[in-house]
Design a protein around this motif. Structure first.
Motif, mmCIF file in Angstrom:
data_model
loop_
_atom_site.group_PDB
_atom_site.id
_atom_site.type_symbol
_atom_site.label_atom_id
_atom_site.label_comp_id
_atom_site.label_asym_id
_atom_site.label_seq_id
_atom_site.Cartn_x
_atom_site.Cartn_y
_atom_site.Cartn_z
ATOM 1 N N PRO A 200 0.811 -1.219 0.000
ATOM 2 C CA PRO A 200 0.000 0.000 0.000
ATOM 3 C C PRO A 200 0.846 1.272 0.000
ATOM 4 O O PRO A 200 1.788 1.408 0.769
ATOM 5 C CB PRO A 200 -0.809 -0.126 1.294
ATOM 6 N N HIS A 201 0.475 2.193 -0.860
ATOM 7 C CA HIS A 201 1.244 3.426 -1.021
ATOM 8 C C HIS A 201 0.362 4.505 -1.626
ATOM 9 O O HIS A 201 -0.685 4.221 -2.200
ATOM 10 C CB HIS A 201 2.444 3.179 -1.949
ATOM 11 N N THR A 202 0.811 5.732 -1.514
ATOM 12 C CA THR A 202 0.231 6.817 -2.301
ATOM 13 C C THR A 202 1.183 7.103 -3.448
ATOM 14 O O THR A 202 2.387 6.858 -3.348
ATOM 15 C CB THR A 202 0.015 8.094 -1.463
ATOM 16 N N ASP A 203 0.644 7.642 -4.537
ATOM 17 C CA ASP A 203 1.474 7.888 -5.717
ATOM 18 C C ASP A 203 2.116 9.272 -5.665
ATOM 19 O O ASP A 203 1.543 10.218 -5.116
ATOM 20 C CB ASP A 203 0.622 7.802 -6.980
ATOM 21 N N ASN A 204 3.278 9.327 -6.295
ATOM 22 C CA ASN A 204 3.936 10.619 -6.584
ATOM 23 C C ASN A 204 4.131 11.519 -5.360
ATOM 24 O O ASN A 204 3.918 12.733 -5.424
ATOM 25 C CB ASN A 204 3.144 11.397 -7.643
ATOM 26 N N ASN A 289 7.118 3.417 0.250
ATOM 27 C CA ASN A 289 8.404 2.859 0.690
ATOM 28 C C ASN A 289 9.447 2.882 -0.413
ATOM 29 O O ASN A 289 10.641 2.829 -0.148
ATOM 30 C CB ASN A 289 8.212 1.419 1.188
ATOM 31 N N ARG A 290 8.997 3.008 -1.669
ATOM 32 C CA ARG A 290 9.957 2.951 -2.777
ATOM 33 C C ARG A 290 10.725 4.242 -2.946
ATOM 34 O O ARG A 290 11.838 4.239 -3.450
ATOM 35 C CB ARG A 290 9.210 2.638 -4.089
ATOM 36 N N SER A 291 10.153 5.369 -2.518
ATOM 37 C CA SER A 291 10.799 6.641 -2.864
ATOM 38 C C SER A 291 11.032 7.548 -1.661
ATOM 39 O O SER A 291 11.368 8.701 -1.830
ATOM 40 C CB SER A 291 9.955 7.382 -3.905
ATOM 41 N N LEU A 341 -4.524 4.536 0.261
ATOM 42 C CA LEU A 341 -3.320 3.906 -0.267
ATOM 43 C C LEU A 341 -3.768 2.755 -1.156
ATOM 44 O O LEU A 341 -4.730 2.056 -0.827
ATOM 45 C CB LEU A 341 -2.442 3.372 0.866
ATOM 46 N N HIS A 342 -3.071 2.558 -2.271
ATOM 47 C CA HIS A 342 -3.446 1.455 -3.149
ATOM 48 C C HIS A 342 -2.308 0.452 -3.230
ATOM 49 O O HIS A 342 -1.141 0.783 -2.968
ATOM 50 C CB HIS A 342 -3.868 1.960 -4.532
ATOM 51 N N ALA A 343 -2.681 -0.774 -3.577
ATOM 52 C CA ALA A 343 -1.718 -1.874 -3.570
ATOM 53 C C ALA A 343 -2.146 -2.889 -4.614
ATOM 54 O O ALA A 343 -3.257 -2.814 -5.134
ATOM 55 C CB ALA A 343 -1.713 -2.530 -2.187
HETATM 56 FE FE FE2 Z 1 0.743 3.433 -7.459
#
Ligand code: FE2
Length: 377
Positions: A200-204, A289-291, A341-343
């Protein structure tokens, strides 16, 4: 102290120390003279067509006072000194000011229905595209209150996702284009464009301002896996505030760095994971978590951040918090990228899964929603 008392319509007005006190039943509201003068609605003060103010704060006397206040015919009439300006206000506008201000805030947690348990949100039915086109307000209201809406039966055609955005607002074009394709690519610039599972994350989050809405339209999905999930970040943040206040305070007060570098683009932003408004309400989540990178600072603060970050992530990643569904051709998910958050689960590249996405913004959506709801009243 009272220079005069005037009553009517069950409301009493008194001038106290140059300001106005309105009394209605057992409640009182004190209104400073400067507020009344600044908000005067008469034609000398406001443009009749646009309602915009015709003067500036420095044009008003600094020692403005109310010389006289009377209530009659549902209005408060006021004469000021020293400029002798006269104006009048509908009483309902003065007494209902707090409510009118509150409905302008559709971003913070007070406008939301939080769902820490995904079963609460699972009761929401997908909305058929044809019925959405006839009456978009319920779906738009759902995006505001619940953080998402799922449309089904949308034409599963390339570019169609922008037509969905056009129904309520404006596409936000970015370095990913006006639309972006979420499918396995040979040299992906983003892990989204692989078959890997994405938590799960938010974009940008590295973009300022961040895109506040995301749309994902499924063009086809024959893949094994690749199921979608949504988590209410506001509900998780509120739970953290309730159960682990110290961690909440760390995450609302520690700016973290979000960065994206690729395909000639260099984006960066420094903001906390949990953003609050001026009254400490939860207003924005950025979680990716990626950025994300924590600045190398005082070691105790860095350790405290990681403890808090882990506690928040455990809430966000809890299986019970995640609303799971599978997007099939023609399904279009619209969600609040500052909250939901989407996953997705992993999928096999061979199967063929192709979503087309676009970013948009909440201001357009809430404008359309207000207009439709006003019209319905
Ligand atoms: Fe995304």
């Amino acid at each position: 102290m009272y220079s005069q008392v005037s009553s009517g319509c069950g409301v009493e007005a008194a001038v106290i120390g140059g300001d106005v006190r309105l009394t209605t039943g057992d409640s009182t509201i004190d209104i400073p003279a400067i507020w009344l003068r600044d908000n005067a609605p008469d034609a000398d003060s406001r443009d009749v067509l646009s309602g915009q103010r015709l003067f500036d704060i420095v044009d008003l006397p600094a020692d403005i006072r109310v010389a006289e206040a009377t209530v009659a015919d549902g209005r408060l009439r006021v004469r000021f000194s020293p400029d002798d300006h006269q104006t009048s206000f509908p009483l309902h506008a003065l007494l209902g000011d707090a409510d009118r201000m509150a409905i302008l805030d559709l971003r913070s947690e007070r406008a939301k229905r939080l769902w820490i348990d995904a079963r609460d949100a699972a009761a929401l039915e997908p909305i058929a595209w044809e019925s959405y086109l006839r009456a978009p307000a319920p779906a738009l209201r759902q995006v505001v209150e619940w953080g998402f809406a799922l449309l089904h039966g949308v034409p599963a055609a390339a570019g169609q996702v922008t037509a969905v955005a056009d129904t309520f607002g404006y596409v936000r074009e970015t370095n990913y284009g006006r639309v972006f394709d979420v499918r396995v690519e040979p040299n992906p610039v983003n892990l989204a464009f692989t078959g890997l599972a994405i938590t799960p994350h938010t974009d940008n989050p590295y973009r300022e301002p961040v895109p506040t809405l995301q749309l994902l339209l499924c063009l086809h999905n024959a893949a094994e896996g690749g199921d979608s999930g949504l988590v209410d970040g506001f509900a998780a943040a509120a739970a953290l505030r309730r159960t682990y206040r110290a961690a909440f305070d760390v995450l609302t007060s520690t700016p973290v760095a979000y960065r994206y570098e690729g395909d000639g683009t260099r984006l960066g932003a420094m903001v906390p994971l949990i953003g609050l408004d001026a009254e400490q309400r939860i207003r924005e989540i950025r979680f990716n978590n990626r950025s994300m990178a924590v600045p190398l600072a005082d070691p105790d603060r860095v350790r405290a951040f990681y403890t808090a970050y882990r506690a928040f992530a455990e809430l966000l990643y809890a299986p019970a918090a995640r609303l799971n569904f599978r997007l099939d051709a023609g399904d279009c998910l619209i969600f609040d990228n500052t909250r939901a958050l989407h996953a997705r689960t992993a999928f096999a590249a061979a199967g063929g899964r192709h979503l087309q996405g676009a970013y948009a913004d909440l201001d357009g959506l809430t404008s359309t929603l207000r207009r439709l709801e006003e019209h319905a009243r």
